[in-house]
Design a protein around this motif. Structure first.
Motif, PDB file in Angstrom:
ATOM      1  N   SER A 159       0.858  -1.182   0.000  1.00  0.00           N
ATOM      2  CA  SER A 159       0.000   0.000   0.000  1.00  0.00           C
ATOM      3  C   SER A 159       0.899   1.238   0.000  1.00  0.00           C
ATOM      4  N   THR A 160       0.343   2.352  -0.463  1.00  0.00           N
ATOM      5  CA  THR A 160       1.096   3.610  -0.468  1.00  0.00           C
ATOM      6  C   THR A 160       1.602   3.926   0.930  1.00  0.00           C
ATOM      7  N   GLU A 161       0.747   3.699   1.932  1.00  0.00           N
ATOM      8  CA  GLU A 161       1.125   4.017   3.312  1.00  0.00           C
ATOM      9  C   GLU A 161       2.283   3.135   3.777  1.00  0.00           C
ATOM     10  N   SER A 162       2.230   1.829   3.446  1.00  0.00           N
ATOM     11  CA  SER A 162       3.317   0.930   3.873  1.00  0.00           C
ATOM     12  C   SER A 162       4.621   1.317   3.191  1.00  0.00           C
ATOM     13  N   LEU A 163       4.520   1.633   1.903  1.00  0.00           N
ATOM     14  CA  LEU A 163       5.718   2.024   1.163  1.00  0.00           C
ATOM     15  C   LEU A 163       6.325   3.280   1.789  1.00  0.00           C
ATOM     16  N   PHE A 164       5.479   4.229   2.140  1.00  0.00           N
ATOM     17  CA  PHE A 164       6.000   5.451   2.745  1.00  0.00           C
ATOM     18  C   PHE A 164       6.673   5.156   4.082  1.00  0.00           C
ATOM     19  N   GLN A 165       6.078   4.259   4.861  1.00  0.00           N
ATOM     20  CA  GLN A 165       6.681   3.909   6.158  1.00  0.00           C
ATOM     21  C   GLN A 165       8.077   3.316   5.967  1.00  0.00           C
ATOM     22  N   ILE A 166       8.243   2.534   4.899  1.00  0.00           N
ATOM     23  CA  ILE A 166       9.560   1.931   4.641  1.00  0.00           C
ATOM     24  C   ILE A 166      10.581   3.003   4.241  1.00  0.00           C
ATOM     25  N   LYS A 217      10.358   6.331   4.753  1.00  0.00           N
ATOM     26  CA  LYS A 217      10.378   7.537   5.575  1.00  0.00           C
ATOM     27  C   LYS A 217      11.717   7.793   6.283  1.00  0.00           C
ATOM     28  N   PRO A 218      12.358   6.761   6.885  1.00  0.00           N
ATOM     29  CA  PRO A 218      13.623   7.058   7.573  1.00  0.00           C
ATOM     30  C   PRO A 218      14.673   7.642   6.625  1.00  0.00           C
ATOM     31  N   ALA A 219      14.711   7.157   5.408  1.00  0.00           N
ATOM     32  CA  ALA A 219      15.680   7.692   4.445  1.00  0.00           C
ATOM     33  C   ALA A 219      15.310   9.121   4.060  1.00  0.00           C
ATOM     34  N   VAL A 220      14.017   9.386   3.856  1.00  0.00           N
ATOM     35  CA  VAL A 220      13.570  10.745   3.533  1.00  0.00           C
ATOM     36  C   VAL A 220      13.980  11.700   4.661  1.00  0.00           C
ATOM     37  N   LEU A 221      13.811  11.251   5.892  1.00  0.00           N
ATOM     38  CA  LEU A 221      14.136  12.118   7.034  1.00  0.00           C
ATOM     39  C   LEU A 221      15.618  12.485   7.053  1.00  0.00           C
ATOM     40  N   VAL A 222      16.483  11.538   6.666  1.00  0.00           N
ATOM     41  CA  VAL A 222      17.920  11.850   6.603  1.00  0.00           C
ATOM     42  C   VAL A 222      18.154  13.008   5.642  1.00  0.00           C
ATOM     43  N   LEU A 223      17.544  12.935   4.466  1.00  0.00           N
ATOM     44  CA  LEU A 223      17.742  14.001   3.473  1.00  0.00           C
ATOM     45  C   LEU A 223      17.250  15.345   4.013  1.00  0.00           C
ATOM     46  N   LEU A 224      16.076  15.318   4.666  1.00  0.00           N
ATOM     47  CA  LEU A 224      15.518  16.576   5.190  1.00  0.00           C
ATOM     48  C   LEU A 224      16.391  17.120   6.315  1.00  0.00           C
ATOM     49  N   GLU A 225      16.881  16.213   7.177  1.00  0.00           N
ATOM     50  CA  GLU A 225      17.733  16.650   8.290  1.00  0.00           C
ATOM     51  C   GLU A 225      19.052  17.242   7.802  1.00  0.00           C
ATOM     52  N   LYS A 226      19.530  16.748   6.671  1.00  0.00           N
ATOM     53  CA  LYS A 226      20.811  17.241   6.154  1.00  0.00           C
ATOM     54  C   LYS A 226      20.652  18.557   5.391  1.00  0.00           C
ATOM     55  N   SER A 265       3.594   3.992  -9.145  1.00  0.00           N
ATOM     56  CA  SER A 265       2.995   4.289  -7.841  1.00  0.00           C
ATOM     57  C   SER A 265       2.921   5.784  -7.547  1.00  0.00           C
ATOM     58  N   GLY A 266       3.362   6.619  -8.492  1.00  0.00           N
ATOM     59  CA  GLY A 266       3.250   8.061  -8.290  1.00  0.00           C
ATOM     60  C   GLY A 266       4.474   8.648  -7.627  1.00  0.00           C
ATOM     61  N   VAL A 267       4.284   9.684  -6.797  1.00  0.00           N
ATOM     62  CA  VAL A 267       5.416  10.318  -6.113  1.00  0.00           C
ATOM     63  C   VAL A 267       5.049  10.604  -4.658  1.00  0.00           C
ATOM     64  N   PHE A 268       6.078  10.681  -3.804  1.00  0.00           N
ATOM     65  CA  PHE A 268       5.945  11.226  -2.455  1.00  0.00           C
ATOM     66  C   PHE A 268       6.607  12.592  -2.464  1.00  0.00           C
ATOM     67  N   LEU A 269       5.862  13.590  -2.025  1.00  0.00           N
ATOM     68  CA  LEU A 269       6.385  14.941  -1.936  1.00  0.00           C
ATOM     69  C   LEU A 269       6.540  15.245  -0.449  1.00  0.00           C
ATOM     70  N   PHE A 323       1.395  12.236   6.041  1.00  0.00           N
ATOM     71  CA  PHE A 323       2.245  12.286   7.219  1.00  0.00           C
ATOM     72  C   PHE A 323       2.440  13.735   7.595  1.00  0.00           C
ATOM     73  N   HIS A 324       2.214  14.018   8.814  1.00  0.00           N
ATOM     74  CA  HIS A 324       2.350  15.397   9.269  1.00  0.00           C
ATOM     75  C   HIS A 324       2.623  15.352  10.753  1.00  0.00           C
ATOM     76  N   GLN A 325       3.866  15.219  11.092  1.00  0.00           N
ATOM     77  CA  GLN A 325       4.170  15.065  12.514  1.00  0.00           C
ATOM     78  C   GLN A 325       5.561  15.570  12.833  1.00  0.00           C
ATOM     79  N   SER A 326       5.833  15.641  14.052  1.00  0.00           N
ATOM     80  CA  SER A 326       7.140  16.130  14.485  1.00  0.00           C
ATOM     81  C   SER A 326       8.226  15.148  14.085  1.00  0.00           C
ATOM     82  N   MET A 327       9.347  15.702  13.684  1.00  0.00           N
ATOM     83  CA  MET A 327      10.498  14.858  13.360  1.00  0.00           C
ATOM     84  C   MET A 327      11.228  14.424  14.625  1.00  0.00           C
TER      85      MET A 327
END
Lengths: 419, 419
Positions: free
Chosen positions: A249-256, A258-267, A279-283, A414-418
């Motif tokens: 599911s889109t949600e499961s894929l995002f959960q997998i 997400k940790p990598a996305v967070l690294v990019l955002l944190e950097k 499957s489209g895109v995650f923005l 997803f909309h939550q504190s990092m």
């Protein structure tokens, strides 16, 4: 980078593209407005496809296609066909491939002043032989000239051009020093930077420039490689075959992912656009939905850009996501899923680059990021329905309708504190 | 068709080609003398070679080379660099490959009137990806335009050109009807025909035209395929792997191939030149040694052709094989082995075509077949020592010396009744 758009038979496809008048052609436009700068590869793609099942080790009857390629070149050509006039910085030789690319470049109406021509350059070429199923059977890429000749010295000559640019796109064909020089130059000019990772191997070049980057557009494998490069660890692993995104599911894929996305955002990367093929895109971004507001200071809305702006503003009204709290935005992450569109797939190559080109054109026209990515997905759909990397022309009406369809089906994930 | 020439290290090779003045260039010659007509393929060869070990299914860093190819084109270019001005009949499109081939063709100084140009033609291209060992990993040939556009109608336009030609060469890229039309036209004009089989598959096209053919130049696999096609049987089998020619004496190899050679001779081909790569060639004919005398009625000895004639007549005196009985020649077969030359191999492609080009140039200059094939082997050696299919220039002194070395080591294998 590729985006796969799900193959859905569309019996009206032939008529549908022909019925709409073609309203865009880069050639018709002449202006001095702020325009994007694109630095990276111009590459000749040679695609050979056997007509019959090939026995390894022999030559098989088939067809050979030449296509203008290279991520940066594809993005620039796509933008020119959406009414923008991006400024290309690249390097070509005087050989057969270089001559072809330069001849074809002239038809875009874009400046060739930023393209270094040198008789010693072996023009970048990628030669792929496919099997009857359309998979690469064998391929050779000869692109090292980009690293050798597209130097910081050459790039820094165009500093004044960058001062008026709404955005700079770099592709990861550049060497590390050239990527750094480009990014520092853009940062000095206050110009946002879009980083296109090109391939898993080259995507790792993000490691020294993440702090400068506003947008990055990896596919899921490039995302994992970038997260590993940025974290200096090997803790992120590519999606396993038995775990492939089509079965999730889109949600499961995002959960997998997400940790990598967070690294990019944190950097320091402000907006991460993860391309997922069919499957489209995650923005994804730090902060609330307002981080998707108009991201560039300089916009350009003449001719086609203006028409695109008006059509998309009508079809995809902004502020849909204004209900969310903007409180404590610096510690929050916001992620939206935008779906792909059904398409009659002819060839998948170029689709990812057209996604970037469509998104960048829209950003430069003054649309917000949600609107712009919706246009990008509509443009990518048009790209997979033709043989070439970039369609010869786009229909404004089709792009605007398709963008609306994407925009209306976007979903906050997803909309939550990092923290 | 390929000829492999044994790899022998030659430390002086670099200096050795540079020290001899280059005396030949087709461009310098202008005359109206009888010239060979060449009908067949002009092909762009795209060769991609990975720099590192390739994983199947992915694109690997490496180099991509473009080479002018096609058997007929290679033969004509080779002849032009040996002082001849052959008349080329072929077909090209206006695409990238066609433009490149035509631009390069202009540098040969040869006529382009016989080359059909048509925007609908997909210029013939062969795209090969090699592995690190130099073997073909995957390859696609897109050459069907030759069969579609190089029609009897187009070929018959050049009937008057053929009336003054000393020889016609056809390659088996032509369709069956075009081969037949070419051969009938040459037979009407009293012009001897050289048939170049191109590949095992295409070599079978000999079946309808053998009675017209004077010379044929198959490698051993093409010889077997031609014998099967001409005899309507499948009785001839390719050399088995455990029987490969490198492990056999020249005499044993000839005994294995002799029955197939006899089929070709019985069906009307006058001279069969079997190319054996590093094992040299077998030159076979019905009749005694006199069948190797000057085979063409019209000769041309201006400039380089005249110098080549004089040098070879000095180095390789004819009549060496005059001791044999000419009695009952119609029922006899005569076979000679000519060895290959040691060479510093760079790339094997084009060597077989240069063997034919060197031999044809010499025949047109008025040399006998033994002398001409000796020159052909010397020219093929020069071809394997360069990257391109045809060397950019030949040294008369080197060719004459190498031809002498071949000629002196030629050995009569077989001289007996076919009955």
């Amino acid at each position: 980078m590729k985006i796969n758009i799900s193959e859905t038979s569309n019996p009206h496809h032939g008529a549908y593209t022909r019925l709409h008048p073609v309203v865009a052609s880069g050639r018709e436009l002449e202006h001095e407005d702020p325009e994007a700068v694109i630095i990276g590869g111009m590459v000749l793609d040679i695609h050979a496809t056997p007509s019959v099942h090939a026995n390894p080790g022999t030559t098989t009857p088939g067809k050979v296609f030449y296509m203008q390629g290279g991520v940066a070149r594809n993005v620039a050509e796509c933008m020119s066909k959406l009414g923008a006039k991006p400024y290309m910085i690249s390097a070509l030789g005087f050989d057969m491939a270089g001559n072809l690319l330069l001849e074809q470049w002239k038809t875009t109406g874009l400046s060739k002043e930023g393209i270094l021509k040198n008789k010693d350059i072996e023009t970048p070429v990628v030669c792929n032989i496919f099997d009857v199923n359309g998979e690469v059977a064998a391929g050779v890429a000869s692109v090292e000239a980009l690293e050798k000749y597209l130097t910081p010295d050459w790039i820094l000559r165009f500093k004044s051009t960058l001062l008026s640019a709404p955005v700079l796109m770099v592709d990861a064909n550049l060497s590390g020093p050239s990527l750094e020089a480009s990014c520092r130059m853009a940062a000095d000019a206050g110009c946002p930077i879009w980083f296109e990772p090109v391939s898993v191997t080259k995507s790792r070049r993000i490691s020294t420039i993440a702090k400068y980057v506003t947008f990055a557009s990896p596919n899921e494998d490039e995302l994992i490689a970038m997260a590993n490069a940025l974290s200096g660890s090997g803790e992120f692993h590519p999606l396993k075959e038995n775990h492939k995104k089509d079965n999730l599911s889109t949600e499961s894929l995002f959960q997998i992912l997400k940790p990598a996305v967070l690294v990019l955002l944190e950097k320091g990367i402000k907006v991460v656009l993860v391309t997922l093929g069919s499957s489209g895109v995650f923005l994804c971004s730090k902060g609330g939905p307002s981080c998707f507001k108009i991201p560039v200071a300089k916009t350009n809305r003449n001719n086609f850009s203006g028409q695109l702006y008006n059509a998309v503003m009508h079809n995809c009204p902004p502020n849909c996501y204004s209900g969310f709290s903007e409180h404590d935005r610096s510690n929050r992450v916001f992620a939206v899923h935008l779906p792909s569109l059904p398409a009659s797939v002819v060839r998948l190559t170029g689709a990812g680059d057209c996604l970037v080109g469509g998104t960048l054109s829209s950003i430069c026209a003054g649309l917000d990021i949600m609107q712009s990515v919706s246009v990008g997905i509509a443009v990518a759909k048009a790209a997979v329905e033709v043989e070439s990397n970039v369609p010869s022309a786009f229909s404004l009406a089709v792009i605007a309708d398709d963008a609306k369809s994407v925009f209306c089906h976007a979903k906050v994930l997803f909309h939550q504190s990092m923290l």
